[in-house]
Write a protein that holds these residues in place. Structure first.
Motif, PDB file in Angstrom:
ATOM      1  N   LEU A  28       0.934  -1.141   0.068  1.00  0.00           N
ATOM      2  CA  LEU A  28      -0.152  -0.056  -0.137  1.00  0.00           C
ATOM      3  C   LEU A  28       0.864   1.257  -0.023  1.00  0.00           C
ATOM      4  O   LEU A  28       0.627   2.197  -0.683  1.00  0.00           O
ATOM      5  CB  LEU A  28      -0.777  -0.028   1.369  1.00  0.00           C
ATOM      6  N   SER A  29       1.934   1.257   0.771  1.00  0.00           N
ATOM      7  CA  SER A  29       2.832   2.428   0.933  1.00  0.00           C
ATOM      8  C   SER A  29       4.305   1.839   1.310  1.00  0.00           C
ATOM      9  O   SER A  29       4.164   0.922   1.973  1.00  0.00           O
ATOM     10  CB  SER A  29       2.411   3.697   1.868  1.00  0.00           C
ATOM     11  N   VAL A  30       5.477   2.523   0.971  1.00  0.00           N
ATOM     12  CA  VAL A  30       6.644   2.203   1.278  1.00  0.00           C
ATOM     13  C   VAL A  30       7.397   3.442   1.450  1.00  0.00           C
ATOM     14  O   VAL A  30       7.528   4.003   0.307  1.00  0.00           O
ATOM     15  CB  VAL A  30       7.434   1.331   0.322  1.00  0.00           C
ATOM     16  N   GLU A  31       7.620   3.870   2.564  1.00  0.00           N
ATOM     17  CA  GLU A  31       8.146   5.213   2.869  1.00  0.00           C
ATOM     18  C   GLU A  31       9.657   5.025   3.589  1.00  0.00           C
ATOM     19  O   GLU A  31       9.692   4.426   4.418  1.00  0.00           O
ATOM     20  CB  GLU A  31       7.220   6.272   3.754  1.00  0.00           C
ATOM     21  N   TYR A  32      10.676   5.638   2.940  1.00  0.00           N
ATOM     22  CA  TYR A  32      11.980   5.661   3.434  1.00  0.00           C
ATOM     23  C   TYR A  32      12.267   6.939   4.384  1.00  0.00           C
ATOM     24  O   TYR A  32      12.143   8.055   4.049  1.00  0.00           O
ATOM     25  CB  TYR A  32      12.901   5.538   2.414  1.00  0.00           C
ATOM     26  N   MET A  33      13.202   6.825   5.266  1.00  0.00           N
ATOM     27  CA  MET A  33      13.696   7.737   5.922  1.00  0.00           C
ATOM     28  C   MET A  33      15.275   7.497   6.549  1.00  0.00           C
ATOM     29  O   MET A  33      15.587   6.251   6.884  1.00  0.00           O
ATOM     30  CB  MET A  33      12.974   8.129   7.355  1.00  0.00           C
ATOM     31  N   ASP A  34      16.148   8.553   6.321  1.00  0.00           N
ATOM     32  CA  ASP A  34      17.528   8.492   6.627  1.00  0.00           C
ATOM     33  C   ASP A  34      17.819   8.746   7.930  1.00  0.00           C
ATOM     34  O   ASP A  34      16.830   9.103   8.650  1.00  0.00           O
ATOM     35  CB  ASP A  34      18.552   8.946   5.638  1.00  0.00           C
ATOM     36  N   ARG A  35      19.200   8.665   8.440  1.00  0.00           N
ATOM     37  CA  ARG A  35      19.423   8.825   9.925  1.00  0.00           C
ATOM     38  C   ARG A  35      19.163  10.387  10.423  1.00  0.00           C
ATOM     39  O   ARG A  35      18.548  10.631  11.418  1.00  0.00           O
ATOM     40  CB  ARG A  35      21.123   8.731   9.959  1.00  0.00           C
ATOM     41  N   ASP A  36      19.411  11.153   9.429  1.00  0.00           N
ATOM     42  CA  ASP A  36      19.043  12.653   9.670  1.00  0.00           C
ATOM     43  C   ASP A  36      17.667  12.886   9.937  1.00  0.00           C
ATOM     44  O   ASP A  36      17.023  13.565  10.751  1.00  0.00           O
ATOM     45  CB  ASP A  36      19.690  13.527   8.705  1.00  0.00           C
ATOM     46  N   SER A  37      16.910  12.313   9.053  1.00  0.00           N
ATOM     47  CA  SER A  37      15.487  12.305   9.225  1.00  0.00           C
ATOM     48  C   SER A  37      14.924  11.588  10.582  1.00  0.00           C
ATOM     49  O   SER A  37      14.077  12.377  11.210  1.00  0.00           O
ATOM     50  CB  SER A  37      14.854  11.687   8.160  1.00  0.00           C
ATOM     51  N   PHE A  38      15.428  10.677  10.866  1.00  0.00           N
ATOM     52  CA  PHE A  38      14.974  10.060  12.324  1.00  0.00           C
ATOM     53  C   PHE A  38      15.311  10.958  13.252  1.00  0.00           C
ATOM     54  O   PHE A  38      14.604  11.292  14.215  1.00  0.00           O
ATOM     55  CB  PHE A  38      15.765   8.699  12.320  1.00  0.00           C
ATOM     56  N   ASP A  39      16.585  11.570  13.239  1.00  0.00           N
ATOM     57  CA  ASP A  39      16.907  12.425  14.264  1.00  0.00           C
ATOM     58  C   ASP A  39      16.209  13.769  14.561  1.00  0.00           C
ATOM     59  O   ASP A  39      15.662  14.234  15.766  1.00  0.00           O
ATOM     60  CB  ASP A  39      18.434  12.759  14.436  1.00  0.00           C
ATOM     61  N   VAL A  40      15.942  14.340  13.362  1.00  0.00           N
ATOM     62  CA  VAL A  40      15.285  15.523  13.309  1.00  0.00           C
ATOM     63  C   VAL A  40      13.794  15.440  13.600  1.00  0.00           C
ATOM     64  O   VAL A  40      13.397  16.284  14.543  1.00  0.00           O
ATOM     65  CB  VAL A  40      15.286  16.124  11.917  1.00  0.00           C
ATOM     66  N   ILE A  41      13.248  14.572  13.175  1.00  0.00           N
ATOM     67  CA  ILE A  41      11.770  14.287  13.585  1.00  0.00           C
ATOM     68  C   ILE A  41      11.568  14.136  15.166  1.00  0.00           C
ATOM     69  O   ILE A  41      10.704  14.572  15.675  1.00  0.00           O
ATOM     70  CB  ILE A  41      11.214  13.060  12.694  1.00  0.00           C
ATOM     71  N   ASP A  42      12.637  13.125  15.625  1.00  0.00           N
ATOM     72  CA  ASP A  42      12.447  13.136  16.999  1.00  0.00           C
ATOM     73  C   ASP A  42      12.870  14.393  17.696  1.00  0.00           C
ATOM     74  O   ASP A  42      12.288  14.564  19.059  1.00  0.00           O
ATOM     75  CB  ASP A  42      13.212  11.811  17.427  1.00  0.00           C
ATOM     76  N   LYS A  43      13.616  15.090  17.264  1.00  0.00           N
ATOM     77  CA  LYS A  43      14.246  16.154  18.225  1.00  0.00           C
ATOM     78  C   LYS A  43      13.418  17.377  18.177  1.00  0.00           C
ATOM     79  O   LYS A  43      13.522  18.577  18.768  1.00  0.00           O
ATOM     80  CB  LYS A  43      15.450  16.766  17.777  1.00  0.00           C
ATOM     81  N   ALA A  44      12.355  17.420  16.921  1.00  0.00           N
ATOM     82  CA  ALA A  44      11.685  18.465  16.773  1.00  0.00           C
ATOM     83  C   ALA A  44      10.379  18.480  16.353  1.00  0.00           C
ATOM     84  O   ALA A  44       9.457  19.338  16.074  1.00  0.00           O
ATOM     85  CB  ALA A  44      12.490  19.382  15.647  1.00  0.00           C
ATOM     86  N   GLY A  45       9.800  17.235  16.220  1.00  0.00           N
ATOM     87  CA  GLY A  45       8.380  16.870  15.713  1.00  0.00           C
ATOM     88  C   GLY A  45       7.528  16.251  16.603  1.00  0.00           C
ATOM     89  O   GLY A  45       6.397  15.780  16.349  1.00  0.00           O
ATOM     90  N   PHE A  70       4.737   9.887  12.652  1.00  0.00           N
ATOM     91  CA  PHE A  70       6.332  10.109  12.565  1.00  0.00           C
ATOM     92  C   PHE A  70       6.586  10.501  11.074  1.00  0.00           C
ATOM     93  O   PHE A  70       7.474  11.499  11.094  1.00  0.00           O
ATOM     94  CB  PHE A  70       7.017   8.922  13.170  1.00  0.00           C
ATOM     95  N   ARG A  71       6.174   9.702  10.213  1.00  0.00           N
ATOM     96  CA  ARG A  71       6.454  10.151   8.922  1.00  0.00           C
ATOM     97  C   ARG A  71       6.047  11.533   8.443  1.00  0.00           C
ATOM     98  O   ARG A  71       6.348  12.140   7.607  1.00  0.00           O
ATOM     99  CB  ARG A  71       6.380   8.825   7.844  1.00  0.00           C
ATOM    100  N   PHE A  72       4.594  11.618   8.880  1.00  0.00           N
ATOM    101  CA  PHE A  72       4.010  12.877   8.417  1.00  0.00           C
ATOM    102  C   PHE A  72       4.743  14.102   8.650  1.00  0.00           C
ATOM    103  O   PHE A  72       4.656  15.166   7.949  1.00  0.00           O
ATOM    104  CB  PHE A  72       2.702  12.737   8.970  1.00  0.00           C
ATOM    105  N   VAL A  73       5.376  14.249  10.070  1.00  0.00           N
ATOM    106  CA  VAL A  73       5.958  15.449  10.459  1.00  0.00           C
ATOM    107  C   VAL A  73       7.135  15.702  10.028  1.00  0.00           C
ATOM    108  O   VAL A  73       7.728  16.665  10.366  1.00  0.00           O
ATOM    109  CB  VAL A  73       5.526  15.601  11.827  1.00  0.00           C
ATOM    110  N   ALA A  74       7.610  15.028   9.162  1.00  0.00           N
ATOM    111  CA  ALA A  74       9.104  15.070   8.609  1.00  0.00           C
ATOM    112  C   ALA A  74       9.442  16.604   8.396  1.00  0.00           C
ATOM    113  O   ALA A  74      10.426  17.082   8.685  1.00  0.00           O
ATOM    114  CB  ALA A  74       9.600  14.317   7.429  1.00  0.00           C
ATOM    115  N   ALA A  75       8.679  17.232   7.387  1.00  0.00           N
ATOM    116  CA  ALA A  75       8.851  18.410   6.817  1.00  0.00           C
ATOM    117  C   ALA A  75       8.626  19.627   7.964  1.00  0.00           C
ATOM    118  O   ALA A  75       9.671  20.305   8.047  1.00  0.00           O
ATOM    119  CB  ALA A  75       8.155  18.874   5.542  1.00  0.00           C
ATOM    120  N   PRO A  76       7.536  19.593   8.622  1.00  0.00           N
ATOM    121  CA  PRO A  76       7.491  20.588   9.626  1.00  0.00           C
ATOM    122  C   PRO A  76       8.486  20.527  10.604  1.00  0.00           C
ATOM    123  O   PRO A  76       9.016  21.726  11.316  1.00  0.00           O
ATOM    124  CB  PRO A  76       6.135  20.541  10.115  1.00  0.00           C
ATOM    125  N   ALA A  77       9.036  19.342  11.112  1.00  0.00           N
ATOM    126  CA  ALA A  77       9.948  19.201  12.031  1.00  0.00           C
ATOM    127  C   ALA A  77      11.259  19.772  11.617  1.00  0.00           C
ATOM    128  O   ALA A  77      11.845  20.376  12.474  1.00  0.00           O
ATOM    129  CB  ALA A  77       9.972  17.623  12.521  1.00  0.00           C
TER     130      ALA A  77
END
Length: 695
Positions: A425-442, A557-564
Motif C-alpha cells: 500500500l505504501s513504502v516510505e524511507y527515512m535516513d539517519r538525519d530524518s529520524f533524528d530531526v523528527i524526534d528532536k523537533a516533531g 512520525f513520517r507525516f511530520v518530517a517537513a514541519p519538524a
C-alpha cells in the motif's frame, strides 16, 4: 483590445436527465467533526497548542534579518522549494474596460463572491500569497457558486484583456497558484473554485464525480457516508489535512504515499480553454470528456441547454438533498476513458538495469493524457471523474531498519517491487538525519496528529495561520517554531520504544504497509519478507505494528518530517531549504553536493543536516538541507537541482513547476497549445508572461 465570444456547446440538454441522483452531499455538509468526544479542557489545550502548530506547519518561506549583512532562508512546514520568488511591485495602468470589470463580475457571481486584490489585507491575503513562495496583486478575486458563472466570468475577464489564475485551496508550493507582477499591461483576476465543492458517486461507487472545489479529505470522508465503506479515494494521507482540491491534484499530477494508485490522473473531465478564431475573436470553449450518460455532447440537441447548465442543476439538487437516480458511465470512448493511472503498477516495477529502469516512475513534466492532466492552470477545470479503490480486507504495517542503504535498496526491489499485483500500500524511507530531526523537533505535532488525526481540525488551523500571517507583528514567522522546539522534549517520543531502539542503532528506515485484497497478495509479500530477512540476517530488523495505535504513531512520525525540519532550523538558529525530485527507478544513491553553495569565508558549505526521505517505491525523494547562517543557500539549491539532473533525475516530481522551475520544451509546447493566447496562468514553467508568449 480584442472582442470576445463564448462557445459553450452548440447542442443542448435532454430534459430530466435520468441518470443522476442525490446519493451524495456537498463536501461541506458531510464532513464529520474529528475532535468529537474530546473533553473541553483537553480540546482547549490542544487548540491552543495546535494554533502554534498550524501556524508552524504552514508558515511559508519567511525571511528575517539576522544582521544587516546576512539573511536567514527557511523552508515551510511542507516539502519543497527554498527562496522567495516574489516580484517587485508593478504599477498597473488600467483601461476603462478593466476598471469596469469588477462591476461586471459582481453582476455574474454576486457581490458576496468577489474581493478586490490590489491592496493586500487579512481578507484577501490567503488568495494573493503563495503557500511557500510568490505573491502579487489581483484586480479581483472571485469565487463562483456555479460552473456556468465560472465560464461567464472567464469570458468577461479575457474580453477585458486580463489574465486568469485558476485557484483551488492555494496549497501549491511553487508559486503557480498566485498572481505575479510581471506584466503591467494585463491585470490578473483569480478564479477561486472552492465554493464548487459538490461531489457524488457514479457506477455503484466505483467512481466519483468531483466539482473543481471538492477537497480530497472531504471525498475520503464522504465515501462511507454514501454507503461505500469498503472503498477509498485516491488520497488518504499526506496533505489531506489541508483538504486541497481534487482538480488541483489533476492539474499538478500530485503523487503521494499511495504506491498502488499512482499519481493523480484522469482523462474524464469538464474543462474550459481559451483560444482565438480566424477573425481574431477570443473563444471560450468547454471541453466535455466526463463520459456520463445523459450529459454527453451528443445528448444535447436543438440548442435547449448544455452540459454545464445540466451539471449545475444536478449539483444544486444534491446540495438541497433531492434524490436522483445514480449516474452511470456512458458507453462512449470518454465513458471508457481512464479515471486513474491504471498503468502505474506496471511502470513502477520496471526497475531493472535497462532502458525502462533508467527512467523515472513519475514527474510533473509527464505529458500524457487529456489536457486537464498536469495543465498547471492552462485550462480551467470545472469537474473531474475519479476511480475509487477497494480497501484491503486485511492490513499489516512494519517498521524496518537497515544497516546500510544498499540493503534498503535491495529490500525495495526484491520485496516491494517484485511484481505489480503484490505492490505494498505504501513504502516510505527515512535516513539517519530524518529520524533524528523528527524526534528532536516533531514530537508535539506528531502526538497531536495521533490524537486528532490529519483531518479538518488541522485544516482549520491552516486557515487561522493564513490570517495571522497577514498581520504585521515582527517575529511571528519564528515564534511558533521556537516554542515547539523548546517544548519538544516535554512530550514523549511518538514511536514505540522498540522502534526507537532500532532507529537509534541503524541509519536507514522503512515504514511499509501491505494489504490483502482476496488473491493472496499479503501472504506472498510476507513470504518474500521472511526470505529476505533470513538471507540478510544481521543487516535488517523487521518489526510489525501490534496495534492501531502503533500504526498511527508510525504514520504521524513520517507525516511530520517537513514541519519538524523547519522547527529544527529555527530552534538551532540555522537556515535551510527543501526540494523534491524523482530519481531513475534503478537508482538510489544521493546526488553529490560537491561545489554547491559557499560559506561566508568562501569555503565549500557542508550541510548541518541532510534529511532524505522518500516515497521509496516510486523513488520520489524529498530532501531538507540545513546550513549555517551566511551560507548562500540559493546557490546550494541550484547546485542540487543540477546534480539531480546530472544523475538522470527529474524536477519537480509532485508539486508542479509553477514559477520556480523551468519545464522541458515538450511540456511548454503542450501548454502553449492549450492556451495559445497565454491568458491562463501566464509565466509558469519558465514561459513568457506576455500575450501570445512574446518576449
Amino acid at each position: 483590445m480584442h472582442s470576445s465570444s463564448t462557445s459553450i456547446y452548440r447542442t443542448t440538454i435532454r430534459h430530466g436527465v435520468r441518470s443522476l441522483r442525490a446519493a451524495s452531499t456537498s463536501s461541506a455538509s458531510s464532513e464529520k467533526q474529528t475532535s468529537a468526544g474530546i473533553k473541553a479542557s483537553t480540546a482547549l489545550g490542544i487548540a491552543s497548542l495546535s494554533l502554534c502548530l498550524g501556524y508552524s506547519a504552514g508558515t511559508m518561506n519567511s525571511k528575517s534579518t539576522v544582521d544587516q549583512n546576512s539573511k536567514r532562508v527557511l523552508p515551510s512546514g511542507l516539502p519543497r522549494g527554498c527562496c522567495s520568488c516574489d516580484a517587485p511591485p508593478v504599477e498597473l495602468t488600467l483601461t476603462e474596460e478593466q476598471m469596469n470589470l469588477p462591476s461586471k463580475l459582481i453582476d455574474i457571481v454576486g457581490k458576496d463572491n468577489i474581493l478586490l486584490g490590489l491592496t493586500e489585507d487579512s481578507s484577501n491575503a490567503k488568495f494573493l500569497k503563495g503557500a511557500r513562495l510568490g505573491k502579487g496583486k489581483a484586480l479581483a478575486i472571485i469565487q463562483p457558486e456555479s460552473m456556468m458563472d465560472a465560464v461567464k466570468a472567464l469570458e468577461a475577464i479575457v474580453n477585458a484583456d486580463c489574465v486568469v489564475i485558476p485557484q483551488g485551496r492555494n496549497t501549491g508550493l511553487t508559486g503557480g497558484s498566485v498572481p505575479r507582477e510581471d506584466d503591467a499591461s494585463r491585470p490578473t483576476v483569480i478564479i477561486n473554485m472552492t465554493k464548487l465543492d459538490t461531489m457524488f458517486p457514479i457506477d455503484g461507487g466505483k467512481r466519483v464525480v468531483c466539482l473543481a472545489g471538492s477537497g480530497i479529505a472531504a471525498l475520503a470522508n464522504n465515501l462511507p457516508v454514501w454507503g461505500f465503506g469498503d472503498r477509498e479515494s485516491h488520497s488518504t494521507l499526506g496533505s489531506t489535512f489541508l483538504n486541497p482540491t481534487t482538480a488541483g491534484g489533476v492539474a499538478f499530477g500530485s503523487g503521494g504515499t499511495q504506491l498502488r494508485k499512482g499519481p493523480a490522473f484522469t482523462d474524464r473531465a469538464l474543462y474550459v480553454k481559451v483560444s482565438e478564431n480566424k477573425w481574431g475573436k477570443r473563444v471560450v470553449e468547454v471541453v466535455n470528456t466526463l463520459g456520463i450518460e445523459g450529459i454527453e455532447d451528443t445528448d444535447f440537441v436543438n440548442n435547449s441547454g448544455n452540459t454545464v447548465e445540466q451539471l449545475d442543476i444536478y449539483a444544486h439538487d444534491i446540495k438541497m438533498g433531492y434524490t436522483r437516480p445514480m449516474a452511470q458511465s456512458s458507453k462512449s470512448v470518454h465513458g471508457k476513458g481512464k479515471a486513474s493511472d491504471t498503468d502505474y503498477p506496471n511502470i513502477v516495477c520496471e526497475c531493472g538495469n535497462d532502458r525502462k529502469g533508467n527512467t523515472v516512475s513519475r514527474c510533473n513534466a509527464d505529458t500524457k493524457g487529456q489536457d486537464c492532466n498536469r495543465s498547471e492552470g492552462k485550462v480551467l477545470i470545472l469537474a473531474t471523474v475519479h476511480d475509487t479503490f477497494p480497501k484491503p480486507h486485511e492490513k499489516k504495517t512494519f517498521w524496518i531498519s537497515c544497516v546500510d542503504f544498499e540493503t534498503a535498496q535491495k529490500f525495495r526491489k526484491e520485496v516491494c517491487l517484485d511484481n505489480p499485483k503484490d505492490l505494498p500500500l505504501s513504502v516510505e524511507y527515512m535516513d539517519r538525519d530524518s529520524f533524528d530531526v523528527i524526534d528532536k523537533a516533531g514530537r508535539i505535532m506528531a502526538n497531536l496528529i495521533k490524537v486528532v488525526g490529519v483531518g479538518s481540525f488541522v485544516g482549520l488551523l491552516w486557515d487561522v495561520k493564513l490570517k495571522i500571517a497577514a498581520m504585521s507583528f515582527e517575529g511571528a514567522d519564528l515564534l511558533c517554531d521556537q516554542i515547539l522546539y523548546r517544548l519538544n522534549d516535554v512530550f514523549p517520543s511518538i514511536l514505540p520504544s522498540r522502534f526507537m531502539e532500532s532507529g537509534i542503532k541503524m541509519d536507514h528506515h522503512i515504514a511499509m504497509s501491505v494489504g490483502e485484497f482476496g488473491e493472496g497478495e499479503l501472504e506472498r509479500c510476507l513470504e518474500r519478507i521472511s526470505k529476505f530477512e533470513n538471507e540478510n540476517f544481521g543487516k535488517i530488523v523487521i518489526q510489525e505494528c501490534q496495534s492501531k495505535s502503533e500504526e498511527m504513531s508510525l504514520t504521524a512520525f513520517r507525516f511530520v518530517a517537513a514541519p519538524a525540519f523547519r522547527t529544527w532550523c529555527v530552534g538551532n538558529n540555522v537556515q535551510g531549504f527543501s526540494v523534491d525530485y524523482a530519481m531513475p527507478k534503478n537508482s538510489g544513491e544521493a546526488p553529490p553536493l560537491e561545489k554547491q553553495g559557499s560559506s561566508v569565508h568562501g569555503d565549500q558549505a557542508i550541510p548541518l543536516k541532510r534529511m532524505r526521505y522518500s516515497h521509496f517505491g516510486c523513488n520520489v525523494v524529498h530532501e531538507d538541507l540545513a546550513y549555517d547562517l551566511g551560507v548562500d543557500v540559493h546557490s546550494a539549491h541550484v547546485g542540487l537541482k543540477n546534480s539531480v539532473s546530472g544523475c538522470g533525475g527529474k524536477l519537480p516530481a509532485e508539486h508542479g513547476h509553477g514559477t520556480e522551475y523551468d519545464a522541458p520544451k515538450e511540456s511548454q509546447d503542450r501548454w502553449k497549445t492549450m492556451d495559445p493566447l497565454n491568458v491562463m496562468n501566464p509565466g509558469i514553467g519558465g514561459l513568457s508572461a506576455k500575450f501570445k508568449y512574446k518576449d
